[in-house]
Design an enzyme around this catalytic site. Structure first.
Site, short mmCIF file in Angstrom:
data_model
loop_
_atom_site.label_atom_id
_atom_site.label_comp_id
_atom_site.label_asym_id
_atom_site.label_seq_id
_atom_site.Cartn_x
_atom_site.Cartn_y
_atom_site.Cartn_z
N TYR A 184 60.63 26.57 43.91
CA TYR A 184 59.41 27.32 43.64
C TYR A 184 59.72 28.56 42.81
CZ TYR A 184 57.74 24.24 47.37
OH TYR A 184 57.45 23.15 48.13
N HIS B 192 64.55 18.16 49.47
CA HIS B 192 63.17 18.23 48.92
C HIS B 192 62.59 16.85 48.61
CE1 HIS B 192 60.51 21.39 46.73
NE2 HIS B 192 59.78 20.43 47.21
P1 NDP Z 1 47.38 23.81 49.59
O1 NDP Z 1 46.67 22.58 50.01
O2 NDP Z 1 47.97 24.69 50.61
O3 NDP Z 1 46.37 24.65 48.67
C1 NDP Z 1 46.74 25.84 48.04
C2 NDP Z 1 45.60 26.26 47.11
O4 NDP Z 1 44.41 26.44 47.88
C3 NDP Z 1 45.86 27.56 46.41
O5 NDP Z 1 45.29 27.45 45.12
C4 NDP Z 1 45.10 28.59 47.23
O6 NDP Z 1 44.65 29.62 46.38
C5 NDP Z 1 43.93 27.79 47.77
N1 NDP Z 1 43.51 28.20 49.12
C6 NDP Z 1 44.27 28.38 50.21
N2 NDP Z 1 43.53 28.68 51.29
C7 NDP Z 1 42.24 28.71 50.85
C8 NDP Z 1 41.00 28.96 51.48
N3 NDP Z 1 40.92 29.26 52.77
N4 NDP Z 1 39.88 28.89 50.72
C9 NDP Z 1 39.94 28.59 49.40
N5 NDP Z 1 41.09 28.33 48.75
C10 NDP Z 1 42.23 28.40 49.47
O7 NDP Z 1 48.46 23.35 48.50
P2 NDP Z 1 50.02 23.52 48.26
O8 NDP Z 1 50.38 22.45 47.30
O9 NDP Z 1 50.37 24.91 47.94
O10 NDP Z 1 50.70 23.11 49.64
C11 NDP Z 1 51.03 24.02 50.66
C12 NDP Z 1 52.53 24.26 50.73
O11 NDP Z 1 53.22 23.04 51.00
C13 NDP Z 1 53.15 24.71 49.41
O12 NDP Z 1 52.83 26.05 49.09
C14 NDP Z 1 54.60 24.42 49.66
O13 NDP Z 1 55.17 25.42 50.51
C15 NDP Z 1 54.49 23.07 50.38
N6 NDP Z 1 54.59 21.91 49.46
C16 NDP Z 1 55.68 21.06 49.59
C17 NDP Z 1 55.84 19.99 48.76
C18 NDP Z 1 57.04 19.11 48.93
O14 NDP Z 1 57.32 18.27 48.06
N7 NDP Z 1 57.78 19.23 50.01
C19 NDP Z 1 54.87 19.66 47.71
C20 NDP Z 1 53.72 20.54 47.69
C21 NDP Z 1 53.60 21.61 48.54
P3 NDP Z 1 44.98 31.18 46.68
O15 NDP Z 1 46.47 31.30 46.77
O16 NDP Z 1 44.42 31.87 45.48
O17 NDP Z 1 44.28 31.51 47.96
#
Ligand code: NDP
Length: 280
Positions: free
Chosen positions: A56, A114
């Site tokens: 990241y 990962h």
């Molecule tokens: P999420 O499903 O957690 O969504 C994140 C997005 O949603 C951001 O744009 C955030 O914007 C927005 N958001 C969060 N909470 C709210 C809310 N209550 N209302 C409206 N919008 C919201 O997606 P991620 O892909 O980030 O997944 C979560 C975590 O999982 C990652 O950050 C990472 O740590 C992990 N991950 C692991 C992977 C792997 O291959 N092992 C792959 C993908 C993710 P804002 O920040 O502006 O609030």
């Protein structure tokens, strides 16, 4: 403070079923303060598991995490991940040391591969086990492993010491319920649900909006409550907005009726056949 449920890992630690993601953090210094504040807010609210990775922002998210946990490392269950191309026996040890440096700590609580790459699983596991013996990591796991990968992992020396598999899981991605989720549950391997609100795309779903309104809740909260209902599942929503982090934490307080869960099953049907593991 919301009463966040816990999941007990096979290694014995009890961790919150609702943690904090960090993907996309650390890539723009102008956003750093909001990111650090968001993580701290999550810790204050009991979302004390932080998920990061060397990938990241190429270490940037680990640095942000390091800032957020400074002075309160003992409160945090810290998870990071190694790139598959760094996952040779020695490579995994070197990558872990670099992550520890960026996180300004001497120990990860959980270290994940990962995704699968070209290094043999036996080598990666040997490196992870060495890190654990040296006290650099508390436990190890994998990410983006489907059932066949998990079965293969179980055949390598010490492969059964895996405590978690982090995979894509949310209302619109229920494929793992057919096989991988029960497979992990039967073996006490935690499932970490990544992209639990489908990176925001779920929030526009009409059915979810309608159900959430009936509870004076938000679609994000209902999507997270769905995951919190599942045994052995840890959801790790990411937000760089402290108010949205608080909103996500409050998902733990939602009590959805059986009738509404049934309506959710109709809107987001569970799988009826094997689907290959989806990834983001
Ligand atoms: P999420 O499903 O957690 O969504 C994140 C997005 O949603 C951001 O744009 C955030 O914007 C927005 N958001 C969060 N909470 C709210 C809310 N209550 N209302 C409206 N919008 C919201 O997606 P991620 O892909 O980030 O997944 C979560 C975590 O999982 C990652 O950050 C990472 O740590 C992990 N991950 C692991 C992977 C792997 O291959 N092992 C792959 C993908 C993710 P804002 O920040 O502006 O609030």
């Amino acid at each position: 403070m919301p009463d966040i449920p816990t999941v007990t890992l096979a290694s014995g630690q009890s961790v919150p079923a609702l943690g904090l993601g960090t993907w996309n953090m650390g890539d723009d210094s102008r956003k750093a303060n909001a990111e650090i504040e968001s993580l701290k807010r999550g810790l204050d609210l009991g979302m004390t598991l932080i998920d990061t990775a060397e990938m990241y922002a190429e270490g940037g998210a680990e640095k942000i995490t390091g800032e957020a946990i400074a002075g309160r490392r003992g409160e945090v269950f810290l998870v990071s991940k190694v790139y598959p191309w760094n996952a040779s026996r020695q490579g995994v040890i070197d990558a872990c040391e670099r992550s520890l440096g960026r996180l300004k700590t001497d120990r990860l609580d959980l270290y994940l591969l990962h995704w699968r790459g070209e290094h043999p699983l036996a080598e990666t596991v040997a490196g992870l086990e060495e890190l654990q013996r040296a006290g650099k990591i508390g436990a190890w796991g994998v990410s983006n492993f489907d059932v066949a990968d998990m079965e293969e992992l179980m055949t390598v020396p010490d492969g059964k010491n895996c405590v978690a598999n982090q995979v894509l899981y949310n209302l619109s991605r229920r494929g793992i319920e057919y096989d991988l989720l029960p497979w992990c549950q039967e073996r006490g391997i935690a499932v970490m649900a990544y992209s639990p609100i489908e990176q925001g795309r779920l929030l526009r779903n009409d059915k979810l909006i309608q159900i959430s309104k009936a509870y004076q809740a938000t679609p994000a909260q209902v999507a997270l409550a769905f995951l919190l209902e599942r045994e052995g599942v840890i959801a790790i929503p990411k937000s760089a907005n402290p108010d949205r982090v608080a909103e996500n934490a409050a998902a733990a307080e939602l009590d959805i009726s059986d009738e509404d869960w049934a309506a959710i099953d109709t809107a987001f049907p569970p799988p009826r056949e094997k689907r290959p593991l989806a990834m983001i």
